[in-house]
Design a protein around this motif. Structure first.
Motif, PDB file in Angstrom:
ATOM      1  N   LYS A 123       0.839  -1.213   0.000  1.00  0.00           N
ATOM      2  CA  LYS A 123       0.000   0.000   0.000  1.00  0.00           C
ATOM      3  C   LYS A 123       0.869   1.256   0.000  1.00  0.00           C
ATOM      4  N   GLY A 156      -0.457   4.648   0.685  1.00  0.00           N
ATOM      5  CA  GLY A 156      -1.274   5.773   1.148  1.00  0.00           C
ATOM      6  C   GLY A 156      -2.233   6.265   0.075  1.00  0.00           C
ATOM      7  N   GLY A 169      -5.716   1.757   6.546  1.00  0.00           N
ATOM      8  CA  GLY A 169      -5.186   0.408   6.311  1.00  0.00           C
ATOM      9  C   GLY A 169      -6.121  -0.681   6.817  1.00  0.00           C
ATOM     10  N   ALA A 202     -11.757   2.341   2.798  1.00  0.00           N
ATOM     11  CA  ALA A 202     -10.763   3.237   3.395  1.00  0.00           C
ATOM     12  C   ALA A 202     -11.212   4.690   3.269  1.00  0.00           C
TER      13      ALA A 202
HETATM   14  N1  LIG Z   1      -5.868  10.422   1.577  1.00  0.00           N
HETATM   15  C1  LIG Z   1      -6.443   9.352   1.020  1.00  0.00           C
HETATM   16  N2  LIG Z   1      -7.424   9.493   0.104  1.00  0.00           N
HETATM   17  C2  LIG Z   1      -8.043   8.407  -0.461  1.00  0.00           C
HETATM   18  N3  LIG Z   1      -7.714   7.137  -0.151  1.00  0.00           N
HETATM   19  C3  LIG Z   1      -6.725   6.915   0.751  1.00  0.00           C
HETATM   20  C4  LIG Z   1      -6.038   8.007   1.386  1.00  0.00           C
HETATM   21  N4  LIG Z   1      -5.129   7.480   2.245  1.00  0.00           N
HETATM   22  C5  LIG Z   1      -5.249   6.142   2.157  1.00  0.00           C
HETATM   23  N5  LIG Z   1      -6.201   5.791   1.258  1.00  0.00           N
HETATM   24  C6  LIG Z   1      -6.635   4.443   0.869  1.00  0.00           C
HETATM   25  O1  LIG Z   1      -6.343   3.530   1.916  1.00  0.00           O
HETATM   26  C7  LIG Z   1      -5.430   2.529   1.471  1.00  0.00           C
HETATM   27  C8  LIG Z   1      -4.484   2.171   2.595  1.00  0.00           C
HETATM   28  O2  LIG Z   1      -3.850   3.341   3.036  1.00  0.00           O
HETATM   29  P1  LIG Z   1      -2.388   3.381   3.656  1.00  0.00           P
HETATM   30  O3  LIG Z   1      -2.213   4.773   4.201  1.00  0.00           O
HETATM   31  O4  LIG Z   1      -1.415   2.941   2.625  1.00  0.00           O
HETATM   32  O5  LIG Z   1      -2.437   2.300   4.806  1.00  0.00           O
HETATM   33  P2  LIG Z   1      -2.130   2.425   6.385  1.00  0.00           P
HETATM   34  O6  LIG Z   1      -3.306   3.145   6.989  1.00  0.00           O
HETATM   35  O7  LIG Z   1      -2.008   1.001   6.804  1.00  0.00           O
HETATM   36  O8  LIG Z   1      -0.862   3.227   6.518  1.00  0.00           O
HETATM   37  C9  LIG Z   1      -4.755   3.128   0.242  1.00  0.00           C
HETATM   38  O9  LIG Z   1      -4.308   2.118  -0.651  1.00  0.00           O
HETATM   39  C10 LIG Z   1      -5.886   3.948  -0.362  1.00  0.00           C
HETATM   40  O10 LIG Z   1      -6.770   3.151  -1.112  1.00  0.00           O
END
Ligand SMILES: Nc1ncnc2c1ncn2[C@@H]1O[C@H](COP(=O)(O)OP(=O)(O)O)[C@@H](O)[C@H]1O
Ligand SMILES: O=C(O)C[C@@H](O)[C@H](O)C(=O)COP(=O)(O)O
Length: 337
Positions: free
Chosen positions: A242, A244, A274, A302
């Protein structure tokens, strides 16, 4: 379709093992925590959040973990019960341990942080003997979460659970859930993460979390394909990395690389992305969907959760995810920024 085969005829669809804690999310958002006066209490902890997400999506869920013998522990168990999560695999720890607390600071939609109080927490006191072989044998899927590997005896309990899952054909999902402050050293983290990942069918993590596993490797360019391919020689069939708001990539044992979409959001806070993504994605895999559709549901879940105040309580139903996807695809999504 996907390349996993979930066993039929099991009492539960999905069981998670690890921490069930409490989130205290700042009510006065757009402020540093020093100036925050009130917080709302929610059930928290990554594997607990994912289990709640799976329950909202209609899955038959259960949880394996220790909770404190106090009001906080009872709050968690009661919330699980109200959400239809089986708690027969949960143990009340009577050693005087406490529930882990995550205070969240929401300074702006992109500047969020978490202050964890995790001394003497009940979840890390899960014993190998607490893990019931029959419980895992009666589930289609087991999710383990990396933080449970940080200390003994919870670390050994994870490996016992992994053995049972492999023995009984229960599909194992690993959410890396790396929280640096829980670990003694980067080397210790890498060793135990790698040992556990070798037993798993699906591995999910952020790029930074996979970096933490690669302490002993040469992947200077932080190449996702390199990271994923390492696990296809073991048990893994799908690896998700992933990034973000930039989305995610799924790699399959068959050599596919699938780019996950993202959906717009009126972001309140970034945490919870996440866990909701994991619930939406795993639910899709368990329905037999292909990785692309599963990732789409994860991404929509998410966006819904980051647009809400909580992580656990905001987990969407299937209908809410489908409505959200439809809203975004039809161009009717109203951005508030
Ligand atoms: N600012 C955002 N806007 C839209 N979707 C988001 C955003 N941040 C995260 N996501 C979604 O959530 C998924 C997981 O986010 P991520 O931040 O990579 O994971 P974690 O919360 O485990 O750090 C991403 O692949 C995306 O689909
Ligand atoms: O995992 C925790 O202990 C805290 C969570 O409940 C929390 O709110 C959070 O950080 C969610 O994690 P994410 O989904 O990886 O952003």
């Amino acid at each position: 379709m996907n390349n996993l085969s979930f066993p039929e005829g099991r009492l539960l669809d999905f069981v998670a093992l690890g921490r069930a804690c409490v989130d205290l999310n700042a009510n006065e958002i757009h402020r540093p925590m020093e100036d925050t006066v009130t917080f709302t209490k929610y059930v928290g902890g990554s594997p607990a959040n994912i289990t709640i997400g799976m329950a909202r999506l209609g899955m038959r869920t259960g949880f394996i973990g220790r909770v404190s013998d106090d009001q906080m522990g009872r709050f968690i168990v009661r919330y699980f019960e109200r959400n239809g999560i089986d708690t027969s695999g949960m143990i009340t720890d009577r050693s005087g341990s406490v529930t882990g607390l995550a205070f969240t600071e929401i300074k702006s939609p992109s500047d969020c942080s978490i202050l964890m109080y995790r001394d003497n927490v009940a979840d890390l006191l899960l014993e190998p003997r607490d893990v019931d072989e029959a419980y895992i044998a009666n589930a289609k899927a087991l999710l383990i979460s990396g933080t449970a590997l940080a200390k003994s005896p919870s670390r050994e309990a994870v490996f016992v659970a992994l053995d049972y899952a492999r023995k009984h054909g229960t599909v194992v999902l690993f959410d890396l859930d790396y929280r640096p402050y829980t670990w003694a050293s980067p080397e210790e983290t890498a060793v135990y993460y790698n040992l556990a990942a070798a037993q798993c069918d699906v591995i999910l993590g952020t790029r930074e979390e996979f970096d933490a596993m690669e302490t002993f490797e040469r992947n200077a360019s932080r190449d996702d394909a390199y990271t994923a391919n390492k696990w296809f020689g073991r048990h893994a069939s799908i690896v998700v990395i992933k990034h973000g708001k930039d989305g995610s990539f799924a790699f399959t044992k068959e050599g596919e690389r699938i780019e996950g979409t993202t959906f717009p959001a009126n972001v309140v806070k970034t945490f919870g992305a996440g866990d909701s993504y994991a619930a939406g994605f795993i639910h899709g895999l368990m329905k037999g969907w292909d990785p692309a559709r599963s990732m789409e549901y994860g991404a929509a879940a998410a966006s819904i959760v980051i647009s809400s105040h909580s992580c656990s309580d905001a987990m969407p139903t299937l209908e809410a995810i489908e409505d959200y996807i439809e809203l975004c695809k039809s161009g009717r999504f109203a951005s508030q920024s």
